[in-house]
Design an enzyme around this catalytic site. Structure first.
Site, PDB file in Angstrom:
ATOM      1  N   GLY A  44       0.817  -1.212   0.000  1.00 18.81           N
ATOM      2  CA  GLY A  44       0.000   0.000   0.000  1.00 18.81           C
ATOM      3  C   GLY A  44       0.846   1.253   0.000  1.00 18.81           C
ATOM      4  N   GLY A 178       6.569  25.187   3.485  1.00 16.45           N
ATOM      5  CA  GLY A 178       6.035  24.700   2.222  1.00 16.45           C
ATOM      6  C   GLY A 178       4.547  24.951   2.111  1.00 16.45           C
ATOM      7  N   GLY A 180       2.666  24.054  -0.585  1.00 19.48           N
ATOM      8  CA  GLY A 180       2.070  23.197  -1.597  1.00 19.48           C
ATOM      9  C   GLY A 180       0.959  22.354  -0.993  1.00 19.48           C
ATOM     10  CB  VAL A 233      10.541  35.347   2.091  1.00 14.78           C
ATOM     11  CG1 VAL A 233       9.374  34.994   3.001  1.00 14.78           C
ATOM     12  CG2 VAL A 233      11.827  35.405   2.894  1.00 14.78           C
ATOM     13  N   GLY A 265       7.875  19.099  -0.267  1.00  7.32           N
ATOM     14  CA  GLY A 265       7.765  18.191  -1.408  1.00  7.32           C
ATOM     15  C   GLY A 265       8.315  16.809  -1.114  1.00  7.32           C
ATOM     16  CG  HIS A 438     -31.936  22.560  -8.397  1.00  8.04           C
ATOM     17  ND1 HIS A 438     -31.055  23.595  -8.205  1.00  8.04           N
ATOM     18  CD2 HIS A 438     -33.047  22.873  -7.671  1.00  8.04           C
ATOM     19  CE1 HIS A 438     -31.605  24.501  -7.421  1.00  8.04           C
ATOM     20  NE2 HIS A 438     -32.816  24.088  -7.081  1.00  8.04           N
TER      21      HIS A 438
END
Length: 459
Positions: A44, A178, A180, A233, A265, A438
């Protein structure tokens, strides 16, 4: 083992049992191949044990915390007494354990031979697993990724996402290095849990890979939530002692908190696995496979996070299926990163597929792109849920929709239709004719398509 392990051979031998590796194994056995799947830790991989599944479990708990705080707004007089992080962790662990049990049972039922241990490529058709050689007529490298640290020592008050998922207690304050996907998701969770959060992102904005309109909307929402962020920065130094951590930024600013999350990352897991020695083309640890996931060496393929591009579990799944079918001679359609749907599960959620507006203009020309932004304020279900946000659609002039981007509470659930629109190269006029139920948030996709086709209904 009745047969000598040194001579055991498979039609397909896979190194790595994460999303990419195990999906390749499952598709390969469907096609009648014998398959060996080598995994050094748990089947996994990152997604199941320290990535997608556990983080989304935490995000669900965070959503419930926010719901409890805001109940009175909807006529339900709830209050949030406290966050029991141990119980949150137990809930997360239960989800992971259940999925892990299901996966191991599935692979056993499908007769995939799972080989436990540390594998290393030693020839063009052989992988050594802790001193035992296994051969494959075809080899698939799927060794996944790990958290980057930028040289920071992990330990104590300096964590990666793996350690953050197993904390015993909530900090009062946190700095996230970070902005991201991983960074904004953890910042969102911790803010919902009552933590004072500051994000540091060296690039000019949060989630820098998203469309500019989505970025602007997220930053506005985070400011409203009280999530602080420093963008444009870089950090220079991280120091810790018994009382806390100190982060020094390149502009001289110093931030202090109880913990630091390093979310800069993920890098490929390839070092010391024998790839370069066998002539596999590499760049900064990534395997440079071609568009058909072949390495150019023997019958060796590479899939998932070790191949440059989006590091997403569902990309890994598709890579695995693709390579199994490629080996099977089915000539499958190439998996292109631009057509892979992406969801960032912070609050508000972000969903996107296809080209952003700047990327579309660079690809097709500034004067060849048309866009529309449909504000979720006009969507009944979004109003009921109490979320703001938008759907943005991008088309080539007189041509197909090449990008769909959304932000808002629960908007990630709409990425399914969005990826069908982009992957099937639908025109706005095509989508405008489809019926969207809807009241649903799904209607917002229809409204955006109608507007882009020149016949807006509620806008």
């Amino acid at each position: 083992m009745a047969e000598s392990a040194a001579t055991q051979e498979f039609d397909i031998l896979i190194l790595g049992g994460g999303s990419a590796g195990y999906s390749a194994a499952l598709r390969a056995v469907q096609l009648g191949f014998t398959v060996g799947l080598i995994e050094k830790a748990k089947l996994g991989g990152t997604c199941l044990h320290t990535g997608c599944i556990p983080t989304k479990a935490y995000l669900h708990s965070a959503e419930l915390a926010e719901n409890a705080r805001e109940g009175a707004k909807y006529g339900i007089n709830t209050t949030l007494d406290s966050i029991d992080l141990g119980a949150v962790r137990s809930y997360k662990d239960g989800i992971v354990a259940g999925k892990f049990k299901g996966l191991t049972g599935l692979l056993k039922m499908k007769k995939v031979t799972v080989i436990e241990g540390n594998g290393r490529l030693v020839s063009k058709d052989t992988i050594d697993v802790d001193g035992v050689a296994y051969k494959g007529k075809n080899l698939i490298l799927a060794t996944g990724s790990m958290s980057k640290t930028f040289g920071l020592e992990i330990g104590g008050r300096v964590l990666t996402s793996t350690e953050a998922l197993n904390m015993e207690d909530l900090p009062k304050s946190a700095i996230v290095l970070g902005g991201g996907v991983i960074g904004v998701e953890f910042a969102s969770v911790w803010k919902s849990f009552g933590v004072d959060v500051t994000i540091v992102e060296g690039l000019p904005s949060l989630v820098p890979n998203e469309d500019p309109a989505i970025i602007k909307s997220l930053e506005r929402a985070f400011k409203k939530r009280g999530i602080k962020f420093n963008t444009g920065v870089f950090f220079e130094k991280v120091e810790q002692d018994a009382n806390g951590v100190k982060v020094s930024l390149a502009d001289g600013k110093i931030l202090e908190a109880d913990i630091v999350l390093v979310a800069v990352g993920r890098g490929p897991v390839t070092e010391g696995l024998g790839y370069e020695e066998q002539g596999i083309p590499m760049d900064r640890g990534f395997v440079l496979a071609n568009e058909r996931c072949h390495t150019g060496v023997g019958n060796i393929y590479a899939i998932g996070d070790i191949v440059p591009g989006l590091q997403l579990a569902h990309r890994g799944y598709q890579h695995g299926i693709f390579v199994a079918e490629e080996i099977g001679g089915l000539n499958p359609v190439i998996v292109e990163d631009i057509n892979i749907p992406k969801v960032t599960y912070c609050e508000p959620e972000i969903a996107s597929v296809g080209y952003s507006e700047p990327a579309a203009k660079a690809k097709f020309g500034d004067d060849q792109i048309e866009t529309v932004e449909y504000n979720l304020a006009g969507n009944g279900k979004s109003s009921i849920l109490g979320t703001s946000g938008m759907i943005k659609m991008i088309r080539v002039k007189n041509g197909p929709i090449v990008g769909v981007h959304g932000i808002g509470g629960r908007i990630g659930e709409q990425v399914g239709e969005a990826q069908l629109i982009v992957n099937w190269e639908a025109y706005p006029e095509d989508v405008a004719q489809l019926i969207h139920a809807h009241p649903t948030q799904n209607e917002a996709l229809g409204e955006a398509a109608m507007a882009l086709a020149g016949k807006p209904l509620h806008g």
